[in-house]
Design a protein around this motif. Structure first.
Motif, PDB file in Angstrom:
ATOM      1  N   PRO A  20      11.544 -22.634  26.057  1.00  0.00           N
ATOM      2  CA  PRO A  20      11.051 -23.765  25.257  1.00  0.00           C
ATOM      3  C   PRO A  20      11.541 -25.111  25.792  1.00  0.00           C
ATOM      4  N   ASP A  21      12.520 -25.095  26.667  1.00  0.00           N
ATOM      5  CA  ASP A  21      13.054 -26.378  27.126  1.00  0.00           C
ATOM      6  C   ASP A  21      12.413 -26.854  28.429  1.00  0.00           C
ATOM      7  N   ARG A  22      11.287 -26.235  28.746  1.00  0.00           N
ATOM      8  CA  ARG A  22      10.438 -26.744  29.838  1.00  0.00           C
ATOM      9  C   ARG A  22       9.055 -26.989  29.265  1.00  0.00           C
ATOM     10  N   ILE A  23       8.294 -27.844  29.953  1.00  0.00           N
ATOM     11  CA  ILE A  23       6.939 -28.126  29.466  1.00  0.00           C
ATOM     12  C   ILE A  23       6.105 -26.851  29.575  1.00  0.00           C
ATOM     13  N   GLN A  24       5.485 -26.473  28.469  1.00  0.00           N
ATOM     14  CA  GLN A  24       4.630 -25.278  28.471  1.00  0.00           C
ATOM     15  C   GLN A  24       3.306 -25.619  27.820  1.00  0.00           C
ATOM     16  N   GLN A  25       2.250 -24.962  28.260  1.00  0.00           N
ATOM     17  CA  GLN A  25       0.948 -25.181  27.623  1.00  0.00           C
ATOM     18  C   GLN A  25       0.492 -23.854  27.028  1.00  0.00           C
ATOM     19  N   LEU A  26      -0.633 -23.307  27.466  1.00  0.00           N
ATOM     20  CA  LEU A  26      -1.051 -22.014  26.908  1.00  0.00           C
ATOM     21  C   LEU A  26      -0.309 -20.875  27.592  1.00  0.00           C
ATOM     22  N   CYS A  27      -0.330 -19.696  26.973  1.00  0.00           N
ATOM     23  CA  CYS A  27       0.194 -18.486  27.619  1.00  0.00           C
ATOM     24  C   CYS A  27      -0.704 -18.136  28.809  1.00  0.00           C
ATOM     25  N   GLU A  28      -0.160 -17.389  29.737  1.00  0.00           N
ATOM     26  CA  GLU A  28      -0.969 -16.912  30.874  1.00  0.00           C
ATOM     27  C   GLU A  28      -2.229 -16.197  30.411  1.00  0.00           C
ATOM     28  N   PRO A 209       2.684 -26.403  22.181  1.00  0.00           N
ATOM     29  CA  PRO A 209       3.158 -25.640  21.007  1.00  0.00           C
ATOM     30  C   PRO A 209       3.739 -26.447  19.853  1.00  0.00           C
ATOM     31  N   TYR A 210       3.767 -27.790  19.933  1.00  0.00           N
ATOM     32  CA  TYR A 210       4.588 -28.509  18.968  1.00  0.00           C
ATOM     33  C   TYR A 210       3.841 -29.277  17.881  1.00  0.00           C
ATOM     34  N   ARG A 211       2.555 -29.541  18.105  1.00  0.00           N
ATOM     35  CA  ARG A 211       1.799 -30.221  17.053  1.00  0.00           C
ATOM     36  C   ARG A 211       1.829 -29.374  15.771  1.00  0.00           C
ATOM     37  N   ILE A 212       1.648 -28.088  15.952  1.00  0.00           N
ATOM     38  CA  ILE A 212       1.632 -27.190  14.789  1.00  0.00           C
ATOM     39  C   ILE A 212       2.987 -27.180  14.063  1.00  0.00           C
ATOM     40  N   GLU A 213       4.052 -27.428  14.831  1.00  0.00           N
ATOM     41  CA  GLU A 213       5.381 -27.480  14.187  1.00  0.00           C
ATOM     42  C   GLU A 213       5.470 -28.677  13.239  1.00  0.00           C
ATOM     43  N   GLY A 214       4.802 -29.759  13.614  1.00  0.00           N
ATOM     44  CA  GLY A 214       4.750 -30.915  12.709  1.00  0.00           C
ATOM     45  C   GLY A 214       3.903 -30.615  11.495  1.00  0.00           C
ATOM     46  N   LYS A 215       2.767 -29.961  11.718  1.00  0.00           N
ATOM     47  CA  LYS A 215       1.870 -29.621  10.598  1.00  0.00           C
ATOM     48  C   LYS A 215       2.562 -28.683   9.610  1.00  0.00           C
ATOM     49  N   LYS A 216       3.486 -27.901  10.168  1.00  0.00           N
ATOM     50  CA  LYS A 216       4.235 -26.955   9.349  1.00  0.00           C
ATOM     51  C   LYS A 216       4.975 -27.645   8.206  1.00  0.00           C
ATOM     52  N   THR A 217       5.358 -28.905   8.424  1.00  0.00           N
ATOM     53  CA  THR A 217       6.127 -29.600   7.384  1.00  0.00           C
ATOM     54  C   THR A 217       5.310 -29.777   6.104  1.00  0.00           C
ATOM     55  N   LEU A 218       3.995 -29.705   6.241  1.00  0.00           N
ATOM     56  CA  LEU A 218       3.136 -29.713   5.049  1.00  0.00           C
ATOM     57  C   LEU A 218       3.514 -28.525   4.145  1.00  0.00           C
ATOM     58  N   GLY A 219       3.696 -27.386   4.742  1.00  0.00           N
ATOM     59  CA  GLY A 219       4.080 -26.181   3.996  1.00  0.00           C
ATOM     60  C   GLY A 219       5.491 -26.294   3.430  1.00  0.00           C
TER      61      GLY A 219
END
Ligand SMILES: Cc1ncc(COP(=O)(O)O)c(C=O)c1O
Ligand SMILES: [Zn+2]
Length: 407
Positions: A20-28, A209-219
């Protein structure tokens, strides 16, 4: 300050994991990556008691957010959005316990601020300086404004038919804006090709992977505001479905750290009948959706013909005993007016669609009269009122204004 318990990035489809501490996009394998946390560690400091002492806003859930360093946090003052009881609107659809979480109160005027705050903060922490993304409007505005605050460069590709207010907001924030003669999926394809060619960070929905982590705060907020007794039903206007997937992820994580009991809300995904790929797939009991031909609706934020996370949305609807409902554009407009007239809530068209769906679900019996129901108004109505303007009487300067006959 509490620390992030982020431990790894796991694929939402296969079993691969990523640093997680490197830039990642989609899974292979092409599926979105989701952040995973050391939940046992998070549970030691994220408790009801510690929360009671923390400042308001989305960063209070720090253990379950991916940003490690305080100095990486980019904030425009995201306070908890209010949960408003809807007494009269509730009565009109035969419900005594109806609520609206009003996300129009967030910075940039929409719930997209949540994803942008966390997505941009984490991107900055990982050294990203430029990113590109497709947007129907609100996400582009939010990411441009948070990028400006972070000193990053945003490149936003929008359908030419999207509401002009958003492109103006992006331009004011210094973003590069490109219009495409097509829909959000076409914009996404352009972004994806350009990012691959030029090595630019692709901030498209669920491709980082991180936009959804922000959206999670809604929950997180919903759970806390309802005093850890989540509503029976949550009704969400679904385009890419990030908010819905995010809320569900939030509830699961809260369960895992002992803050929530076993009962989860049933999720209802709402789409317009002019673009309803999730509703169609749900009715046909499919695991994935088919691209929707000729997508068109006044509720632009949910004009998404094919969502990359469709299989996750459908899985959550099935797992929680939820459903998917399509509403007509005329009903969306009518319920926008009702929310303003009966409740004083200036809802977005997407938000209004959720009340139209509740009315339908009540008629069908999908929602029972005694149930506690929460609709999500994802943005302020002030961002898109052109389609709603009723006829207005016009007077000459010497005409007489007749007020008495109206009341
Ligand atoms: C106001 C509004 N509501 C809902 C959505 C759909 O969001 P999601 O991608 O979480 O389904 C959008 C997305 O653009 C939006 O702008
Ligand atoms: Zn995978």
């Amino acid at each position: 300050m509490a620390r992030s318990a982020l431990s790894t990035l796991g694929c939402s489809r296969c079993s691969r994991t990523y640093d997680p501490d490197r830039i990642q996009q989609l899974c292979e394998c092409g599926a979105p990556l989701l952040a995973r946390y050391d939940l046992a560690t998070a549970a030691t400091s994220l408790t009801r008691e510690s929360l009671a002492r923390r400042p308001h806003g989305l960063w209070r859930f720090r253990e379950l957010l991916p940003v490690r360093r305080d100095d990486a946090v980019v904030s425009l003052g995201e306070h908890a959005s209010p949960i408003l009881p809807l007494r009269r609107a509730g009565e009109s659809v035969g419900l005594t316990d109806l609520y609206c979480k009003d996300e129009g109160a967030l910075p940039t005027g929409s719930f997209k601020a949540r994803g942008a705050a966390v997505g941009i903060s984490r991107a900055r922490e990982l050294g990203v300086q430029r990113f590109a993304m497709p947007s129907n409007g609100n996400a582009g505005s939010a990411w441009s404004l948070y990028a400006a605050r972070a000193g990053m460069q945003a490149i936003i590709v929008m359908p030419a038919v999207s509401p002009p207010i958003h492109r103006i907001q992006c331009l004011l924030a210094g973003a590069k804006v490109v219009l495409v003669d097509g829909l959000i999926n076409d914009a996404g394809r352009l972004v994806s090709r350009a990012c691959a060619k030029d090595g630019v960070y692709d901030a498209s929905t669920m491709k980082e992977p991180y936009r959804i982590e922000g959206k999670k705060t809604l929950g997180f907020e919903i759970a806390e505001q309802f005093e850890w007794n989540v509503p029976d039903v949550i009704v969400y206007p679904t385009g890419g479905g990030v908010g819905l997937i995010g809320m569900h992820k939030a509830f699961r994580e809260l369960q895992a750290i002992g803050l929530l009991g076993p009962a989860l809300p049933r999720f209802i995904a709402v789409q317009s009948s002019g673009c309803a790929p999730i509703v169609k797939a749900f009715r046909e009991q499919r695991d994935v959706s088919q691209p929707w031909d000729g997508a068109s609706t006044v509720a632009f934020g949910i004009n998404v013909p094919k969502a990359i996370g469709d299989f996750l949305i459908l899985r959550i609807l099935a797992e929680t005993g939820g459903s998917a409902i399509a509403v007509d554009d005329e009903d969306i407009l009518e319920y926008q007016e009702r929310l303003a007239k009966h409740e004083g809530v200036l809802a977005s068209l997407e938000g209004a669609a959720t009340l139209a769906a509740v009315a339908q679900a009540r008629k069908l019996g999908t929602i029972g009269a005694g149930e506690r129901v929460l609709i999500i108004n994802t943005a302020s109505g002030s961002l898109q009122l052109e389609s709603a303007c009723p006829p207005i009487e016009k007077l000459g300067v010497d005409d007489e204004l007749q007020i008495a006959r109206d009341h």
